[in-house]
Design a protein around this motif. Sequence first.
Motif, PDB file in Angstrom:
ATOM      1  N   ALA A  85       0.831  -1.211   0.000  1.00 41.20           N
ATOM      2  CA  ALA A  85       0.000   0.000   0.000  1.00 41.20           C
ATOM      3  C   ALA A  85       0.862   1.256   0.000  1.00 41.20           C
ATOM      4  O   ALA A  85       0.530   2.240  -0.663  1.00 41.20           O
ATOM      5  N   SER A  86       1.980   1.229   0.721  1.00 41.09           N
ATOM      6  CA  SER A  86       2.830   2.427   0.782  1.00 41.09           C
ATOM      7  C   SER A  86       3.459   2.725  -0.572  1.00 41.09           C
ATOM      8  O   SER A  86       3.553   3.890  -0.977  1.00 41.09           O
ATOM      9  N   LEU A  87       3.892   1.687  -1.294  1.00 38.77           N
ATOM     10  CA  LEU A  87       4.477   1.897  -2.618  1.00 38.77           C
ATOM     11  C   LEU A  87       3.433   2.434  -3.584  1.00 38.77           C
ATOM     12  O   LEU A  87       3.714   3.339  -4.385  1.00 38.77           O
ATOM     13  N   ILE A  88       2.231   1.891  -3.511  1.00 42.48           N
ATOM     14  CA  ILE A  88       1.160   2.356  -4.389  1.00 42.48           C
ATOM     15  C   ILE A  88       0.862   3.829  -4.126  1.00 42.48           C
ATOM     16  O   ILE A  88       0.750   4.640  -5.051  1.00 42.48           O
ATOM     17  N   ARG A  89       0.758   4.197  -2.853  1.00 37.60           N
ATOM     18  CA  ARG A  89       0.505   5.594  -2.498  1.00 37.60           C
ATOM     19  C   ARG A  89       1.622   6.506  -3.009  1.00 37.60           C
ATOM     20  O   ARG A  89       1.367   7.581  -3.553  1.00 37.60           O
ATOM     21  N   ASP A  90       2.876   6.075  -2.834  1.00 39.69           N
ATOM     22  CA  ASP A  90       4.016   6.888  -3.268  1.00 39.69           C
ATOM     23  C   ASP A  90       4.004   7.070  -4.786  1.00 39.69           C
ATOM     24  O   ASP A  90       4.299   8.156  -5.288  1.00 39.69           O
ATOM     25  N   ALA A  91       3.674   6.004  -5.509  1.00 40.12           N
ATOM     26  CA  ALA A  91       3.653   6.085  -6.973  1.00 40.12           C
ATOM     27  C   ALA A  91       2.568   7.039  -7.457  1.00 40.12           C
ATOM     28  O   ALA A  91       2.792   7.862  -8.358  1.00 40.12           O
ATOM     29  N   ILE A  92       1.394   6.946  -6.856  1.00 41.23           N
ATOM     30  CA  ILE A  92       0.298   7.846  -7.250  1.00 41.23           C
ATOM     31  C   ILE A  92       0.646   9.285  -6.895  1.00 41.23           C
ATOM     32  O   ILE A  92       0.423  10.216  -7.677  1.00 41.23           O
ATOM     33  N   ALA A  93       1.225   9.474  -5.705  1.00 34.40           N
ATOM     34  CA  ALA A  93       1.616  10.823  -5.292  1.00 34.40           C
ATOM     35  C   ALA A  93       2.680  11.401  -6.217  1.00 34.40           C
ATOM     36  O   ALA A  93       2.751  12.621  -6.409  1.00 34.40           O
ATOM     37  N   ALA A  94       3.510  10.521  -6.814  1.00 37.34           N
ATOM     38  CA  ALA A  94       4.570  10.978  -7.728  1.00 37.34           C
ATOM     39  C   ALA A  94       4.064  11.180  -9.150  1.00 37.34           C
ATOM     40  O   ALA A  94       4.839  11.523 -10.040  1.00 37.34           O
ATOM     41  N   GLY A  95       2.779  10.951  -9.362  1.00 40.83           N
ATOM     42  CA  GLY A  95       2.208  11.285 -10.660  1.00 40.83           C
ATOM     43  C   GLY A  95       1.766  10.131 -11.526  1.00 40.83           C
ATOM     44  O   GLY A  95       1.304  10.347 -12.658  1.00 40.83           O
ATOM     45  N   ALA A  96       1.880   8.899 -11.046  1.00 39.99           N
ATOM     46  CA  ALA A  96       1.379   7.766 -11.828  1.00 39.99           C
ATOM     47  C   ALA A  96      -0.142   7.837 -11.917  1.00 39.99           C
ATOM     48  O   ALA A  96      -0.813   8.211 -10.963  1.00 39.99           O
ATOM     49  N   ALA A  97      -0.681   7.471 -13.077  1.00 35.48           N
ATOM     50  CA  ALA A  97      -2.128   7.505 -13.265  1.00 35.48           C
ATOM     51  C   ALA A  97      -2.788   6.210 -12.839  1.00 35.48           C
ATOM     52  O   ALA A  97      -4.010   6.089 -12.868  1.00 35.48           O
ATOM     53  N   GLY A  98      -1.974   5.258 -12.427  1.00 41.02           N
ATOM     54  CA  GLY A  98      -2.522   3.988 -11.973  1.00 41.02           C
ATOM     55  C   GLY A  98      -1.406   3.074 -11.512  1.00 41.02           C
ATOM     56  O   GLY A  98      -0.219   3.334 -11.765  1.00 41.02           O
ATOM     57  N   PHE A  99      -1.793   2.017 -10.825  1.00 33.45           N
ATOM     58  CA  PHE A  99      -0.836   1.033 -10.320  1.00 33.45           C
ATOM     59  C   PHE A  99      -1.472  -0.339 -10.507  1.00 33.45           C
ATOM     60  O   PHE A  99      -2.485  -0.641  -9.869  1.00 33.45           O
ATOM     61  N   ILE A 100      -0.894  -1.144 -11.393  1.00 37.76           N
ATOM     62  CA  ILE A 100      -1.449  -2.462 -11.691  1.00 37.76           C
ATOM     63  C   ILE A 100      -0.459  -3.534 -11.255  1.00 37.76           C
ATOM     64  O   ILE A 100       0.658  -3.596 -11.777  1.00 37.76           O
ATOM     65  N   PRO A 101      -0.820  -4.385 -10.292  1.00 38.24           N
ATOM     66  CA  PRO A 101       0.074  -5.481  -9.905  1.00 38.24           C
ATOM     67  C   PRO A 101       0.273  -6.438 -11.069  1.00 38.24           C
ATOM     68  O   PRO A 101      -0.646  -6.675 -11.865  1.00 38.24           O
ATOM     69  N   LYS A 102       1.483  -6.987 -11.186  1.00 35.16           N
ATOM     70  CA  LYS A 102       1.754  -7.949 -12.256  1.00 35.16           C
ATOM     71  C   LYS A 102       0.912  -9.208 -12.112  1.00 35.16           C
ATOM     72  O   LYS A 102       0.726  -9.946 -13.079  1.00 35.16           O
ATOM     73  N   SER A 103       0.393  -9.433 -10.920  1.00 38.37           N
ATOM     74  CA  SER A 103      -0.445 -10.616 -10.683  1.00 38.37           C
ATOM     75  C   SER A 103      -1.885 -10.425 -11.155  1.00 38.37           C
ATOM     76  O   SER A 103      -2.697 -11.347 -11.093  1.00 38.37           O
ATOM     77  N   ALA A 104      -2.226  -9.225 -11.648  1.00 38.01           N
ATOM     78  CA  ALA A 104      -3.604  -8.932 -12.042  1.00 38.01           C
ATOM     79  C   ALA A 104      -4.045  -9.820 -13.205  1.00 38.01           C
ATOM     80  O   ALA A 104      -3.264 -10.117 -14.115  1.00 38.01           O
TER      81      ALA A 104
END
Length: 202
Positions: A85-104
Amino acid sequence: MRVLLIDDHSLFRRGMRLMLRELMPELDVSDADGVEQALTLAGESFELLLLDLNMPGVNGLDALASVKHAFPDSIVVVISGEDSASLIRDAIAAGAAGFIPKSAEPEVMHGALRLVLARGVYLPPEALGTAADPEPVLQGLSPRQLDVLRRALKGVPNKLIARELGISEGTVKSHLSAVFRVMNVRNRTEALYSAARYGLKL
């Protein structure tokens, strides 16, 4: 529609290309084996960048910053084997428009990409926590505040929100400040998580 896939594993890139072409035949998929190779393509136009954060020689968020700077008009989505969750939050805060796990699953990947291409933001369920009752929040927001919030969470700048709604930029900022107080958040990133948790439609 041109897509650039940035990942250091050739087998994953090959599999992703095949899956993307099956899911969305309209995509023209190129790939790079890392940020350095991707930056050599900076003069080209890509609507979407799919970026693995875990590659040798570069910190994940530094990689994200580099590709966003090199491709300022592209939508950047993180695809990662790590999904804390912390990595996802950091990525979104840094400007990513989404975060998709490779396991999706492919269907999840398809829905996520459709969402970000429509200028929404995709967050995996593990980033959102337990769903909450939206009623107390909805009751605390006016229709105009909801209009401003929906646009803000899609990444629309305050100046453009003001133009679209026919109000001043100062009024937009005032609405957002009031919304953040009601939602008990400090910024757009926290508001995005809160909105997703409450199931607010953007």
